[in-house]
Every structure is written in structure tokens, then in C-alpha cells.
Enzyme design. Structure first.
Site, PDB file in Angstrom:
ATOM      1  N   GLY A  10       0.814  -1.215   0.000  1.00  0.00           N
ATOM      2  CA  GLY A  10       0.000   0.000   0.000  1.00  0.00           C
ATOM      3  C   GLY A  10       0.851   1.271   0.000  1.00  0.00           C
ATOM      4  CG  ASP A  31      -1.463  -5.575   0.601  1.00  0.00           C
ATOM      5  OD1 ASP A  31      -1.039  -4.502   1.058  1.00  0.00           O
ATOM      6  OD2 ASP A  31      -2.596  -5.691   0.062  1.00  0.00           O
ATOM      7  CB  SER A 124      -5.777   7.984  12.158  1.00  0.00           C
ATOM      8  OG  SER A 124      -6.327   9.152  11.620  1.00  0.00           O
ATOM      9  CB  ALA A 125      -4.572  13.084  13.659  1.00  0.00           C
ATOM     10  CB  THR A 126      -9.312  10.158  12.668  1.00  0.00           C
ATOM     11  OG1 THR A 126     -10.671  10.431  12.490  1.00  0.00           O
ATOM     12  CG2 THR A 126      -9.152   8.686  12.963  1.00  0.00           C
ATOM     13  CE1 TYR A 149      -9.075   4.079   8.570  1.00  0.00           C
ATOM     14  CE2 TYR A 149      -9.297   6.390   9.202  1.00  0.00           C
ATOM     15  CZ  TYR A 149      -8.502   5.299   8.889  1.00  0.00           C
ATOM     16  OH  TYR A 149      -7.131   5.433   8.929  1.00  0.00           O
ATOM     17  CE  LYS A 153      -6.512   2.949  11.034  1.00  0.00           C
ATOM     18  NZ  LYS A 153      -5.614   1.832  10.772  1.00  0.00           N
ATOM     19  CG  PHE A 178      -1.223  14.878  12.508  1.00  0.00           C
ATOM     20  CD1 PHE A 178      -0.657  14.001  13.434  1.00  0.00           C
ATOM     21  CD2 PHE A 178      -2.115  15.819  12.976  1.00  0.00           C
ATOM     22  CE1 PHE A 178      -0.968  14.076  14.804  1.00  0.00           C
ATOM     23  CE2 PHE A 178      -2.422  15.923  14.340  1.00  0.00           C
ATOM     24  CZ  PHE A 178      -1.843  15.050  15.246  1.00  0.00           C
ATOM     25  NE  ARG A 231      -8.308  18.207   8.409  1.00  0.00           N
ATOM     26  CZ  ARG A 231      -9.246  19.097   8.734  1.00  0.00           C
ATOM     27  NH1 ARG A 231      -8.909  20.275   9.235  1.00  0.00           N
ATOM     28  NH2 ARG A 231     -10.513  18.809   8.562  1.00  0.00           N
TER      29      ARG A 231
HETATM   30  P1  NAD Z   1      -3.463   1.695   1.538  1.00  0.00           P
HETATM   31  O1  NAD Z   1      -4.868   1.323   1.247  1.00  0.00           O
HETATM   32  O2  NAD Z   1      -2.634   2.237   0.443  1.00  0.00           O
HETATM   33  O3  NAD Z   1      -2.694   0.444   2.181  1.00  0.00           O
HETATM   34  C1  NAD Z   1      -3.334  -0.517   2.973  1.00  0.00           C
HETATM   35  C2  NAD Z   1      -3.020  -1.891   2.396  1.00  0.00           C
HETATM   36  O4  NAD Z   1      -3.679  -2.874   3.196  1.00  0.00           O
HETATM   37  C3  NAD Z   1      -3.515  -2.066   0.968  1.00  0.00           C
HETATM   38  O5  NAD Z   1      -2.442  -2.481   0.135  1.00  0.00           O
HETATM   39  C4  NAD Z   1      -4.598  -3.129   1.082  1.00  0.00           C
HETATM   40  O6  NAD Z   1      -4.642  -3.965  -0.065  1.00  0.00           O
HETATM   41  C5  NAD Z   1      -4.171  -3.864   2.340  1.00  0.00           C
HETATM   42  N1  NAD Z   1      -5.272  -4.544   3.041  1.00  0.00           N
HETATM   43  C6  NAD Z   1      -6.476  -4.046   3.395  1.00  0.00           C
HETATM   44  N2  NAD Z   1      -7.199  -4.979   4.042  1.00  0.00           N
HETATM   45  C7  NAD Z   1      -6.422  -6.094   4.097  1.00  0.00           C
HETATM   46  C8  NAD Z   1      -6.611  -7.388   4.628  1.00  0.00           C
HETATM   47  N3  NAD Z   1      -7.754  -7.756   5.203  1.00  0.00           N
HETATM   48  N4  NAD Z   1      -5.614  -8.285   4.528  1.00  0.00           N
HETATM   49  C9  NAD Z   1      -4.449  -7.959   3.917  1.00  0.00           C
HETATM   50  N5  NAD Z   1      -4.220  -6.750   3.388  1.00  0.00           N
HETATM   51  C10 NAD Z   1      -5.196  -5.829   3.474  1.00  0.00           C
HETATM   52  O7  NAD Z   1      -3.518   2.701   2.779  1.00  0.00           O
HETATM   53  P2  NAD Z   1      -2.355   3.619   3.404  1.00  0.00           P
HETATM   54  O8  NAD Z   1      -2.684   5.033   3.112  1.00  0.00           O
HETATM   55  O9  NAD Z   1      -1.022   3.091   3.022  1.00  0.00           O
HETATM   56  O10 NAD Z   1      -2.643   3.384   4.939  1.00  0.00           O
HETATM   57  C11 NAD Z   1      -1.939   2.410   5.694  1.00  0.00           C
HETATM   58  C12 NAD Z   1      -2.494   2.384   7.099  1.00  0.00           C
HETATM   59  O11 NAD Z   1      -2.364   3.678   7.690  1.00  0.00           O
HETATM   60  C13 NAD Z   1      -3.993   2.041   7.169  1.00  0.00           C
HETATM   61  O12 NAD Z   1      -4.201   1.240   8.307  1.00  0.00           O
HETATM   62  C14 NAD Z   1      -4.640   3.387   7.334  1.00  0.00           C
HETATM   63  O13 NAD Z   1      -5.874   3.297   7.986  1.00  0.00           O
HETATM   64  C15 NAD Z   1      -3.609   4.130   8.173  1.00  0.00           C
HETATM   65  N6  NAD Z   1      -3.684   5.591   8.049  1.00  0.00           N
HETATM   66  C16 NAD Z   1      -3.677   6.144   6.806  1.00  0.00           C
HETATM   67  C17 NAD Z   1      -3.768   7.532   6.673  1.00  0.00           C
HETATM   68  C18 NAD Z   1      -3.826   8.165   5.320  1.00  0.00           C
HETATM   69  O14 NAD Z   1      -4.284   9.325   5.233  1.00  0.00           O
HETATM   70  N7  NAD Z   1      -3.350   7.531   4.251  1.00  0.00           N
HETATM   71  C19 NAD Z   1      -3.841   8.334   7.824  1.00  0.00           C
HETATM   72  C20 NAD Z   1      -3.829   7.721   9.086  1.00  0.00           C
HETATM   73  C21 NAD Z   1      -3.752   6.333   9.167  1.00  0.00           C
HETATM   74  C1  WQD Z   2      -8.197  17.733   4.269  1.00  0.00           C
HETATM   75  C2  WQD Z   2      -8.848  19.119   4.147  1.00  0.00           C
HETATM   76  C3  WQD Z   2     -11.229  19.026   3.865  1.00  0.00           C
HETATM   77  C4  WQD Z   2     -11.160  17.098  -0.061  1.00  0.00           C
HETATM   78  C5  WQD Z   2      -8.712  12.199   6.516  1.00  0.00           C
HETATM   79  C6  WQD Z   2      -9.240  11.209   7.516  1.00  0.00           C
HETATM   80  C7  WQD Z   2      -8.199  10.947   8.566  1.00  0.00           C
HETATM   81  C8  WQD Z   2      -6.868  10.548   7.936  1.00  0.00           C
HETATM   82  C9  WQD Z   2      -6.428  11.497   6.885  1.00  0.00           C
HETATM   83  C10 WQD Z   2      -6.795   8.179   7.802  1.00  0.00           C
HETATM   84  C11 WQD Z   2     -10.158  19.232   4.937  1.00  0.00           C
HETATM   85  C12 WQD Z   2     -10.577  19.612   2.650  1.00  0.00           C
HETATM   86  C13 WQD Z   2     -10.799  17.678   1.129  1.00  0.00           C
HETATM   87  C14 WQD Z   2     -11.794  17.904  -1.048  1.00  0.00           C
HETATM   88  C15 WQD Z   2     -11.610  19.794   0.423  1.00  0.00           C
HETATM   89  N1  WQD Z   2      -6.975   9.289   7.256  1.00  0.00           N
HETATM   90  N2  WQD Z   2     -11.012  18.998   1.372  1.00  0.00           N
HETATM   91  N3  WQD Z   2     -11.981  19.223  -0.756  1.00  0.00           N
HETATM   92  O1  WQD Z   2     -10.352  14.895   6.498  1.00  0.00           O
HETATM   93  O2  WQD Z   2      -8.177  15.856   7.412  1.00  0.00           O
HETATM   94  O3  WQD Z   2      -8.438  13.422   7.196  1.00  0.00           O
HETATM   95  O4  WQD Z   2      -7.497  11.697   5.950  1.00  0.00           O
HETATM   96  O5  WQD Z   2      -6.646   7.949   8.937  1.00  0.00           O
HETATM   97  O6  WQD Z   2      -8.719   9.931   9.357  1.00  0.00           O
HETATM   98  O7  WQD Z   2     -10.423  11.721   8.103  1.00  0.00           O
HETATM   99  O8  WQD Z   2      -8.186  14.758   5.158  1.00  0.00           O
HETATM  100  O9  WQD Z   2      -7.573  15.108   2.798  1.00  0.00           O
HETATM  101  O10 WQD Z   2      -9.957  14.452   3.357  1.00  0.00           O
HETATM  102  O11 WQD Z   2      -9.154  16.740   3.962  1.00  0.00           O
HETATM  103  O12 WQD Z   2     -11.805  20.984   0.638  1.00  0.00           O
HETATM  104  O13 WQD Z   2     -12.183  17.430  -2.129  1.00  0.00           O
HETATM  105  O14 WQD Z   2      -9.206  19.328   2.771  1.00  0.00           O
HETATM  106  O15 WQD Z   2     -12.444  19.666   4.153  1.00  0.00           O
HETATM  107  O16 WQD Z   2     -10.207  20.557   5.427  1.00  0.00           O
HETATM  108  P1  WQD Z   2      -8.897  14.828   6.619  1.00  0.00           P
HETATM  109  P2  WQD Z   2      -8.725  15.203   3.741  1.00  0.00           P
END
Ligand code: NAD
Ligand code: WQD
Length: 333
Positions: A10, A31, A124-126, A149, A153, A178, A231
Site C-alpha cells: 500500500g 497484503d 490516526s489523528a482522527t 473508520y 482506529k 496526521f 491540517r
Molecule cells: P493503503 O490502502 O494504500 O494500504 C493498505 C493496504 O492494506 C492495501 O495495500 C490493502 O490492499 C491492504 N489490506 C487491506 N485490508 C487487508 C486485509 N484484510 N488483509 C491484507 N491486506 C489488506 O492505505 P495507506 O494510506 O497506506 O494506509 C496504511 C495504514 O495507515 C492504514 O491502516 C490506514 O488506515 C492508516 N492511516 C492512513 C492515513 C492516510 O491518510 N493515508 C492516515 C492515518 C492512518
Molecule cells: C483535508 C482538508 C477538507 C477534499 C482524513 C481522515 C483521517 C486521515 C487522513 C486516515 C479538509 C478539505 C478535502 C476535497 C476539500 N486518514 N477537502 N476538498 O479529512 O483531514 O483526514 O485523511 O486515517 O482519518 O479523516 O483529510 O484530505 O480528506 O481533507 O476541501 O475534495 O481538505 O475539508 O479541510 P482529513 P482530507
């Protein structure tokens, strides 16, 4: 040291594999390829000279996971695998709770059975909900999440904490990311969202390549300098380096440690649009739209704890994040 990276093909996982290999770790990936492609392995090999061992396995499927643990003795697990689309989680909560929560519980059972009790978890910061203070420290109380979601977390942080408390042989590092953006400087690794993206930078990239006509900016009446949401955007390579430092922590302590991985800087939606336009010389048409349900005005980290205890801090600035995001999108979308 041998590290199991779940979700390693991923977006964040693949960048972390590169940094791990560069720092001399042996990497094994599993994966289910639900949201990534096997081709990523060749790209990791192109960058590092090493192709990580790969298992196509699903967190929820004991049969496919067994060989991963039978074939290797891991020093630690970095657990990225999971579903991450906020909007989809509201529509399909069962799918999210099953995949993320049941899946992680299955993983922990395997880890117990095979005696690898060290895990770094993608949180996540969420989990802070509408944060009680800005900048957000790890002391800030967890809040009410606005979607399933986010709850996965928050709940999984609790599950992992309880497991460690019950069995002090466990070591748990919870990394609260973040807003990760950017891509590897080679243009070989990055984020390729399916369909219409939820997140800001993937949306901007789809507009930049001409697949979508304009960006909708969700609200310009927040209590922020320009009215749009603020953000803490962090370069994915910085985030990946944070995981490598966390490996040292998780393999040398037996406790639960929580760290924010952010830059400590807050940028608005319009800051991102302007910087992207300037550094890449591409216009991003946008229109102000109503606020998006569940959004908060401002969210950025106090990253001091990670600096002190993990010897880690983000290095790349917003300009670099926008350049690298665009290099990947223009070569791969
Ligand atoms: P991503 O979707 O690119 O990577 C996640 C990977 O997990 C994918 O390759 C998917 O195929 C694999 N996967 C999902 N379910 C699975 C399962 N049941 N078994 C095996 N593999 C599985 O996402 P990412 O952006 O690289 O995020 C990685 C982690 O970080 C996730 O847990 C996500 O929730 C967390 N996270 C992401 C963000 C973000 O904004 N990208 C922010 C905070 C936390
Ligand atoms: C960022 C800013 C939107 C899209 C999310 C998840 C969080 C974490 C990261 C996994 C906000 C604005 C967005 C658009 C916009 N993921 N926006 N137009 O919401 O901070 O966080 O991703 O854990 O859990 O909630 O990120 O990139 O969606 O938004 O104006 O089409 O951009 O309102 O202010 P967010 P985002």
C-alpha cells in the site's frame, strides 16, 4: 532483524519498506492486494536493489496467514493493512469493523502463537475527534470519532493496549499519523486512489491530470486564517522514516508508547492549492462548497514527543510534498 509489514504494498507501507531496506532490515510483506498492486514489489526492488518477500494473504483468513508465520521468525510487525476510506466506512460499517478489527485481532493471535509480540500500529489523528487543544499532544484526550473508520482506529488502540497490559511481554507502538501526502522522489511509489478520491491531495492530482474538472473546497467559513480547513500535511517518506525509528523503540521496550507523526505546521486547503499551483506551474480551478459533514476546522500536531523519544522529525516542506505528489501523478495516473 526481520520485519513483517502487513499492507506493505500500500501507499505508506511501500514507502516504509524502502526505508527499512535502506536501513538494513529484512522485510517480508503480506497484503491481499485489495487496494494495491503486486507491481509495487518490482518498484521497491528498482529503488533499493532488493525485492521483499511477498505473501498474498488476508488478515481475516487463517489459511493464508499461517504460512507467513510458519516460514519466518519476526522481530516485529508493522501493521498497515486495513481499509481507510472514511465515506465508505459510514456506508459499510460492518465491512470496516470486520476487516480492521477482526483482522487485527486475528493477526495478534498469530503473533501470540508464534511468539512475536512487538507491533507498530497505524493509528490516526482522527482518534482525537474535535481536538481539545491545538497543537495536539499525545496527552490530549481521545475524542468522539465521526465515522466507523475512525472508531476502528480508536478501538484498536484500546485492544492493543489491553493485550500489552495483560501480557507485559508485548510491546506496542501506536503511531498517530496526521495527513500523509507526497510520494517517493523516484516517481515509482505513491498513492493511486480508485475512483473519485475523498482526500484533498489525491483530488487535486486528479484535477491536475484533467480527470476531474475542478476541486470543491469544503467550506470557507471556518475559524482559520483564510476560512478553509487547516491540517498537518506530512511527506510520506518522513512518515516512513518515523516507522523505522519506531522499530528500535518497539524492540527495546515492553510497554505501550503513543506518538504523533506530524510536522507541527498547519496549512489551509487554499495554501495547498496555491503551493501546488506555484511549484508545478499548473492551475487548479476550485469552487467553494458547503462544509463536509464530520470535518473540523483545525488539526495539527505537537511532534515534540517523537523528536525526543524516537529521535525523529519531519524534514520535507510543503513545496517538496507538492512536487513529489505531482511527479508520481503525472507519471502514473
Ligand atoms: P493503503 O490502502 O494504500 O494500504 C493498505 C493496504 O492494506 C492495501 O495495500 C490493502 O490492499 C491492504 N489490506 C487491506 N485490508 C487487508 C486485509 N484484510 N488483509 C491484507 N491486506 C489488506 O492505505 P495507506 O494510506 O497506506 O494506509 C496504511 C495504514 O495507515 C492504514 O491502516 C490506514 O488506515 C492508516 N492511516 C492512513 C492515513 C492516510 O491518510 N493515508 C492516515 C492515518 C492512518
Ligand atoms: C483535508 C482538508 C477538507 C477534499 C482524513 C481522515 C483521517 C486521515 C487522513 C486516515 C479538509 C478539505 C478535502 C476535497 C476539500 N486518514 N477537502 N476538498 O479529512 O483531514 O483526514 O485523511 O486515517 O482519518 O479523516 O483529510 O484530505 O480528506 O481533507 O476541501 O475534495 O481538505 O475539508 O479541510 P482529513 P482530507
Amino acid at each position: 532483524m526481520k520485519i513483517l509489514v502487513t499492507g506493505g504494498t500500500g501507499y505508506i507501507g511501500s514507502h516504509t519498506c524502502v526505508e527499512l531496506i535502506n536501513r538494513g532490515y529484512e522485510v517480508v510483506i503480506f497484503d491481499n492486494l485489495y487496494n494495491s498492486k503486486e507491481e509495487v514489489l518490482s518498484r521497491i526492488e528498482k529503488i533499493t536493489g532488493t525485492r521483499p518477500l511477498f505473501y498474498k494473504a488476508d488478515l481475516r483468513d487463517t489459511e493464508s496467514m499461517r504460512p507467513v508465520f510458519e516460514d519466518h521468525k519476526f522481530d516485529a510487525v508493522i501493521h498497515f493493512a486495513g481499509l481507510k476510506a472514511v465515506g465508505e466506512s459510514v456506508e459499510k460499517p460492518l465491512m470496516y469493523y470486520e476487516n480492521n478489527i477482526s483482522g487485527t485481532i486475528k493477526l495478534c493471535k498469530f503473533m501470540n502463537e508464534y511468539g512475536c509480540k512487538r507491533i507498530i500500529f497505524s493509528s490516526s489523528a482522527t482518534v482525537y475527534g474535535d481536538p481539545a487543544q491545538i497543537p495536539i499532544t499525545e496527552e490530549c484526550p481521545k475524542g468522539t470519532c465521526t465515522n466507523p473508520y475512525g472508531w476502528t482506529k480508536s478501538m484498536l488502540e484500546q485492544v492493543l493496549t489491553d493485550i500489552q497490559h495483560a501480557d507485559p511481554e508485548w510491546s506496542v507502538v501506536l503511531l498517530r499519523y496526521f495527513n500523509p501526502i507526497g510520494a517517493h522522489e523516484s516517481g515509482l511509489l505513491g498513492e493511486s486512489p480508485n475512483g473519485i478520491p475523498n482526500n484533498l491531495m489525491p483530488y487535486i492530482m486528479k484535477v491536475a491530470v484533467g480527470e476531474l474538472p475542478e476541486l470543491g473546497v469544503f467550506g470557507n467559513d471556518y475559524d482559520t486564517p483564510d476560512g478553509t480547513g487547516v491540517r498537518d500535511y506530512i511527506h510520506v517518506v518522513d512518515l516512513a522514516r518515523g516507522h523505522v525509528n519506531a522499530v528500535e523503540k518497539v524492540t527495546t521496550t515492553n510497554e505501550v508508547n503513543v506518538y504523533n507523526l506530524g510536522t507541527g505546521n498547519g496549512y489551509s486547503v487554499l495554501d495547498i492549492v496555491k503551493t501546488f499551483e506555484e511549484v508545478n506551474n499548473i492551475r487548479i480551478p476550485y469552487q467553494i462548497k458547503p462544509r463536509r459533514a464530520g470535518d473540523i476546522a483545525t488539526c495539527y500536531a505537537d511532534p515534540a514527543k517523537a523528536k525526543k523519544e524516537l529521535d525523529w522529525e519531519a524534514e520535507y516542506d510543503l513545496k517538496r510534498m507538492c512536487e513529489d505528489s505531482w511527479r508520481f501523478a503525472s507519471q502514473n495516473f
